[in-house]
Design a protein around this motif. Structure first.
Motif, PDB file in Angstrom:
ATOM      1  N   THR A  79       0.856  -1.180   0.000  1.00 38.18           N
ATOM      2  CA  THR A  79       0.000   0.000   0.000  1.00 38.18           C
ATOM      3  C   THR A  79       0.894   1.232   0.000  1.00 38.18           C
ATOM      4  O   THR A  79       2.096   1.146   0.246  1.00 38.18           O
ATOM      5  N   ARG A  80       0.291   2.354  -0.231  1.00 37.69           N
ATOM      6  CA  ARG A  80       1.037   3.618  -0.223  1.00 37.69           C
ATOM      7  C   ARG A  80       1.731   3.826   1.123  1.00 37.69           C
ATOM      8  O   ARG A  80       2.844   4.337   1.191  1.00 37.69           O
ATOM      9  N   ASP A  81       1.075   3.413   2.198  1.00 39.53           N
ATOM     10  CA  ASP A  81       1.622   3.604   3.542  1.00 39.53           C
ATOM     11  C   ASP A  81       2.499   2.451   4.016  1.00 39.53           C
ATOM     12  O   ASP A  81       3.245   2.604   4.986  1.00 39.53           O
ATOM     13  N   ALA A  82       2.392   1.295   3.375  1.00 41.26           N
ATOM     14  CA  ALA A  82       3.171   0.125   3.790  1.00 41.26           C
ATOM     15  C   ALA A  82       3.602  -0.640   2.542  1.00 41.26           C
ATOM     16  O   ALA A  82       2.964  -1.609   2.136  1.00 41.26           O
ATOM     17  N   GLU A  88      10.097  -1.314  -1.655  1.00 40.16           N
ATOM     18  CA  GLU A  88      11.019  -0.408  -0.961  1.00 40.16           C
ATOM     19  C   GLU A  88      12.421  -0.493  -1.534  1.00 40.16           C
ATOM     20  O   GLU A  88      13.069   0.533  -1.772  1.00 40.16           O
TER      21      GLU A  88
END
Length: 158
Positions: A79-82, A88
């Motif tokens: 997700t955008r947050d995770a 990454e």
């Protein structure tokens, strides 16, 4: 004929033309534009998705062949947050240039690291050789795979 496709953990009722490629069903019918189509011949890997956990060039698979199977696209792994550790690592190592091939590479790398969680650099390079980056980012992509392997190992040890 209306069929149900399970994509990124969600069921979707889709009218599937028997001759329509899975990549086109995912893009045109479900709006999953992370699935890229470049060559349309299964040579470049841009359209790679995971089907039952295995990387598949979705431009060569019919949508009807995916009925009853678990499909994962780039939209389904973080997700955008995770972000997923592989996502990454691709950002950290600049494992992309234009980004067009990146979703296919990330899904291929995710599968590879599930099969080989502690690869050598040579093994990572060989595993990524089935996908093509026309911008020449292969060295960065291999570095991203190695970085992702470390991230995944660190997550498992905590």
């Amino acid at each position: 004929m209306t069929e149900t496709l399970k994509v990124n953990g969600q069921p979707y009722a889709v009218e599937i033309n028997p001759h329509k490629a899975l990549s086109d069903v995912l893009r045109d019918d479900l709006g999953l534009f992370g699935v890229k189509v470049s060559c349309g011949e299964g040579e470049c890997g841009s359209c790679t998705v995971l089907v039952d956990g295995q990387p598949v060039t979705s431009c060569l698979m019919l949508g009807s062949q995916a009925v009853g199977r678990e499909i994962v696209t780039i939209e389904g792994i973080g997700t955008r947050d995770a972000l997923d550790p592989v996502q990454e690592a691709f950002i950290e190592e600049q494992g992309f240039q234009c980004g067009f091939c990146t979703p296919g590479f990330i899904l291929a790398a995710k599968h590879f690291l599930e099969e080989n969680p502690n690869p050598t650099k040579e093994e990572a390079a060989t595993a990524m050789s089935g996908n093509i980056c026309r911008c020449g980012a292969h060295p960065y992509i291999v570095n991203a795979v190695m970085n992702a392997a470390k991230k995944i190992q660190a997550q498992k040890s905590t």
